[in-house]
Design a protein around this motif. Structure first.
Motif, PDB file in Angstrom:
ATOM      1  N   UNK A 194     -59.957  20.565  -5.350  1.00  0.00           N
ATOM      2  CA  UNK A 194     -61.056  21.537  -5.272  1.00  0.00           C
ATOM      3  C   UNK A 194     -61.978  21.293  -4.086  1.00  0.00           C
ATOM      4  N   UNK A 195     -61.683  20.281  -3.273  1.00  0.00           N
ATOM      5  CA  UNK A 195     -62.508  19.916  -2.108  1.00  0.00           C
ATOM      6  C   UNK A 195     -63.937  19.575  -2.525  1.00  0.00           C
ATOM      7  N   UNK A 196     -64.065  18.950  -3.694  1.00  0.00           N
ATOM      8  CA  UNK A 196     -65.359  18.474  -4.173  1.00  0.00           C
ATOM      9  C   UNK A 196     -65.558  17.059  -3.626  1.00  0.00           C
ATOM     10  N   UNK A 197     -66.144  16.961  -2.437  1.00  0.00           N
ATOM     11  CA  UNK A 197     -66.242  15.669  -1.758  1.00  0.00           C
ATOM     12  C   UNK A 197     -67.227  14.721  -2.449  1.00  0.00           C
ATOM     13  N   UNK A 198     -68.328  15.265  -2.977  1.00  0.00           N
ATOM     14  CA  UNK A 198     -69.274  14.413  -3.704  1.00  0.00           C
ATOM     15  C   UNK A 198     -68.623  13.860  -4.966  1.00  0.00           C
ATOM     16  N   UNK A 199     -67.851  14.683  -5.656  1.00  0.00           N
ATOM     17  CA  UNK A 199     -67.130  14.208  -6.832  1.00  0.00           C
ATOM     18  C   UNK A 199     -66.085  13.166  -6.476  1.00  0.00           C
ATOM     19  N   UNK A 200     -65.409  13.358  -5.338  1.00  0.00           N
ATOM     20  CA  UNK A 200     -64.424  12.363  -4.900  1.00  0.00           C
ATOM     21  C   UNK A 200     -65.093  11.018  -4.620  1.00  0.00           C
ATOM     22  N   UNK A 201     -66.241  11.037  -3.957  1.00  0.00           N
ATOM     23  CA  UNK A 201     -66.985   9.800  -3.693  1.00  0.00           C
ATOM     24  C   UNK A 201     -67.328   9.074  -4.986  1.00  0.00           C
ATOM     25  N   UNK A 202     -67.908   9.828  -5.905  1.00  0.00           N
ATOM     26  CA  UNK A 202     -68.355   9.220  -7.163  1.00  0.00           C
ATOM     27  C   UNK A 202     -67.183   8.679  -7.961  1.00  0.00           C
ATOM     28  N   UNK A 203     -66.133   9.468  -8.092  1.00  0.00           N
ATOM     29  CA  UNK A 203     -64.990   9.060  -8.904  1.00  0.00           C
ATOM     30  C   UNK A 203     -64.231   7.899  -8.264  1.00  0.00           C
ATOM     31  N   UNK A 204     -64.150   7.868  -6.936  1.00  0.00           N
ATOM     32  CA  UNK A 204     -63.497   6.742  -6.272  1.00  0.00           C
ATOM     33  C   UNK A 204     -64.248   5.442  -6.565  1.00  0.00           C
ATOM     34  N   UNK A 205     -65.572   5.479  -6.506  1.00  0.00           N
ATOM     35  CA  UNK A 205     -66.357   4.286  -6.814  1.00  0.00           C
ATOM     36  C   UNK A 205     -66.209   3.879  -8.277  1.00  0.00           C
ATOM     37  N   UNK A 221     -57.269  -1.981  -4.163  1.00  0.00           N
ATOM     38  CA  UNK A 221     -57.031  -1.848  -2.728  1.00  0.00           C
ATOM     39  C   UNK A 221     -56.017  -0.752  -2.431  1.00  0.00           C
ATOM     40  N   UNK A 222     -54.998  -0.620  -3.267  1.00  0.00           N
ATOM     41  CA  UNK A 222     -54.023   0.461  -3.063  1.00  0.00           C
ATOM     42  C   UNK A 222     -54.682   1.830  -3.210  1.00  0.00           C
ATOM     43  N   UNK A 223     -55.522   1.974  -4.222  1.00  0.00           N
ATOM     44  CA  UNK A 223     -56.226   3.254  -4.411  1.00  0.00           C
ATOM     45  C   UNK A 223     -57.163   3.521  -3.244  1.00  0.00           C
ATOM     46  N   UNK A 224     -57.918   2.500  -2.825  1.00  0.00           N
ATOM     47  CA  UNK A 224     -58.884   2.693  -1.739  1.00  0.00           C
ATOM     48  C   UNK A 224     -58.206   3.075  -0.432  1.00  0.00           C
ATOM     49  N   UNK A 228     -58.436   9.848   0.224  1.00  0.00           N
ATOM     50  CA  UNK A 228     -58.889  10.544   1.439  1.00  0.00           C
ATOM     51  C   UNK A 228     -60.283  10.097   1.842  1.00  0.00           C
ATOM     52  N   UNK A 229     -60.505   9.950   3.155  1.00  0.00           N
ATOM     53  CA  UNK A 229     -61.796   9.522   3.666  1.00  0.00           C
ATOM     54  C   UNK A 229     -62.474  10.683   4.382  1.00  0.00           C
ATOM     55  N   UNK A 230     -63.787  10.751   4.237  1.00  0.00           N
ATOM     56  CA  UNK A 230     -64.583  11.800   4.881  1.00  0.00           C
ATOM     57  C   UNK A 230     -66.000  11.273   5.050  1.00  0.00           C
ATOM     58  N   UNK A 235     -75.931   8.514   0.024  1.00  0.00           N
ATOM     59  CA  UNK A 235     -76.163   7.152   0.500  1.00  0.00           C
ATOM     60  C   UNK A 235     -75.911   6.131  -0.605  1.00  0.00           C
ATOM     61  N   UNK A 236     -76.294   6.480  -1.848  1.00  0.00           N
ATOM     62  CA  UNK A 236     -76.080   5.557  -2.962  1.00  0.00           C
ATOM     63  C   UNK A 236     -74.598   5.289  -3.185  1.00  0.00           C
ATOM     64  N   UNK A 237     -73.792   6.356  -3.154  1.00  0.00           N
ATOM     65  CA  UNK A 237     -72.356   6.182  -3.364  1.00  0.00           C
ATOM     66  C   UNK A 237     -71.721   5.419  -2.205  1.00  0.00           C
ATOM     67  N   UNK A 238     -72.204   5.640  -0.994  1.00  0.00           N
ATOM     68  CA  UNK A 238     -71.672   4.912   0.157  1.00  0.00           C
ATOM     69  C   UNK A 238     -71.997   3.424   0.053  1.00  0.00           C
TER      70      UNK A 238
END
Length: 487
Positions: A194-205, A221-224, A228-230, A235-238
């Motif tokens: 869905x190109x939800x980049x904020x959701x991808x950040x949160x869920x990856x963390x 490490x395999x998942x990370x 996809x990176x963008x 800032x909190x998720x980063x």
């Protein structure tokens, strides 16, 4: 008259409580109107502002306020209203009368946008977690995630990212974090499609935290590496991502990259996130010690961190001196703290650094010393300390830690004369690392700058265009005359 005025000014505790309750409910209604407007105009910034305002009201939320707001925002008797009302305890009758009266004073929205329904899940979940009702929070968060799966609107992404976080938190507090790993992976897959980049950040963390909680560093490490990176949106998720990356790199013995990630996470973290910054500093201290560096004393005296970093200060002191006995005492005294911080295994690795530091101090102090005295000074408690000391000295010489030789015939270590350090490449390496750090900080600052939109696309006026053309003609004429003079 004076007594009458005083009687009017002095409110009873019940009246002040009712006014505070009414004020909180009125703020929630204003937030609901903001969400309704953002949903209609499809402006994500309005939804983000509504979430920020809700965080400010978090401590004022009560069961009666939320119950009244649910009656206002949702259709009474609907599935969402029935489900959410079951999680909220009923307040006092007096409070309910006031809240009901105030809720009827303002008409509810004509239509129920999906954003407002998801927002109701969000505030109920916040209330349950603040009240430490984690089992109810688990049920509420699971229901909210099930509802989110059927909605695909970018205006919900901001609220959805918060729901993902509290969904994982509620399961973590009850010790059931492994149950939702598959669900988090499915949500991350949906957010990617869905190109939800904020959701991808949160869920990856959240997935990295899930893996690291169970010490599954290889899977993390395999998942990370394959995610996809963008450009970071939060800032909190980063900061969280950098912290988890630093932990993974530390376990994989990539200490230089780990140090950079951990220090960057601590530097970028908000001032209010004291606990997070403490954890970043703990891991950064261990990594720097493993690299052979000694952290500055100012790190341990940061405001609000002195007590939390005290065990690591004692550990750093033992490593700096190179006293193996002191290192063992510190390790035993703060074993519980190191175990809770999950740094115990890393501290075990430091034993070799302590021995190497002590050996370096001995080689500087003595030009010639027997291996028996080396074993005694290093306090090696083994069956054959002289043989162990010989192997340790040989390894240190091979690695370049000390500049010495071993006299096997006489059983002693002979140190070579210390040369001028400025004749080596060490100063150049130190300056190079400092310059690289400053350049990296400058590049990050430039990327973080905000520029007015479309300034490069603004069209010049006719007057400016004529003036610019005239200046170019005058410059060309002047250059031509100058060329003629030179010729």
């Amino acid at each position: 008259m004076t007594q009458d005025v005083e009687m009017k000014d002095n409110q009873t505790p019940t009246q002040s409580l009712v006014s505070a309750t009414t004020s909180t409910l009125q703020h929630l209604k204003e937030i609901a109107a903001l969400i309704d407007t953002g949903s209609y105009t499809k402006e994500v910034r309005r939804i983000a502002r509504a979430v920020r305002l809700t965080v400010g009201l978090r401590r004022k939320l009560t069961g009666s306020v939320i119950s009244s707001f649910l009656d206002f925002a949702l259709v009474p008797g609907s599935e969402a209203h029935t489900r959410l009302s079951s999680f909220v305890p009923k307040g006092d009758e007096h409070d309910m009368e006031v809240d009901t009266a105030s809720s009827t004073s303002q008409a509810p929205p004509k239509h129920l946008p999906a954003e407002l329904e998801i927002y109701c899940y969000f505030i109920v979940l916040l209330f349950l977690i603040d009240q430490k009702k984690y089992n109810e929070a688990k049920a509420c968060s699971s229901a909210s995630i099930a509802r989110l799966k059927s909605v695909n609107r970018r205006t919900i992404d901001v609220i959805a990212s918060r729901l993902y976080f509290y969904y994982s938190l509620s399961y973590e507090t009850t010790g059931d974090l492994a149950e939702i790993r598959g669900n988090l992976l499915a949500l991350h897959h949906s957010a990617t499609l869905r190109h939800d980049e904020l959701g991808q950040e949160t869920l990856l963390n959240l997935l990295l935290r899930n893996y690291l909680h169970y010490n599954l560093y290889d899977q993390a490490e395999k998942l990370r590496s394959k995610a996809p990176r963008f450009e970071a949106h939060s800032n909190q998720q980063f900061c969280r991502y950098l912290f988890y990356l630093g932990k993974i790199r530390t376990i994989q013995l990539e200490y230089t990259d780990a140090k950079e990630s951990l220090l960057q996470a601590a530097r970028k973290a908000p001032v209010a996130a004291l606990g997070f910054r403490v954890q970043c500093n703990k891991w950064a201290i261990i990594v720097r010690l493993l690299l052979g560096e000694i952290p500055e004393r100012s790190i341990f005296t940061q405001k609000g961190m002195e007590k939390a970093l005290r065990p690591y200060f004692e550990l750093t002191n033992a490593v700096r001196i190179g006293d193996l006995e002191l290192f063992r005492n510190v390790q035993e005294r703060f074993a519980k703290t190191f175990s809770e911080d999950r740094t115990h295994n890393l501290i075990v690795r430091l034993r070799h650094n302590v021995i190497r530091t002590g050996l370096r101090n001995i080689s500087i102090s003595y030009s010639r010393i027997s291996l028996t005295d080396v074993a005694q000074k290093l306090r090696l408690n083994s069956a054959n300390p002289v043989a162990d000391a010989e192997s340790i000295v040989a390894k240190a010489i091979r690695d370049g830690a000390i500049d010495a030789t071993i006299d096997h015939k006489n059983g002693c270590m002979v140190s070579k004369e210390t040369g001028d350090i400025y004749s080596t490449n060490e100063p150049q390496t130190a300056f190079n690392s400092r310059i690289a750090f400053c350049l990296n900080m400058h590049n990050e600052a430039v990327r973080a700058l905000r520029f007015p939109p479309n300034t490069h696309k603004e069209k010049e006026s006719d007057e400016k265009r004529r003036e610019k053309k005239q200046q170019e003609e005058e410059l060309a004429k002047y250059m031509a005359e100058e060329d003629d003079d030179d010729f």
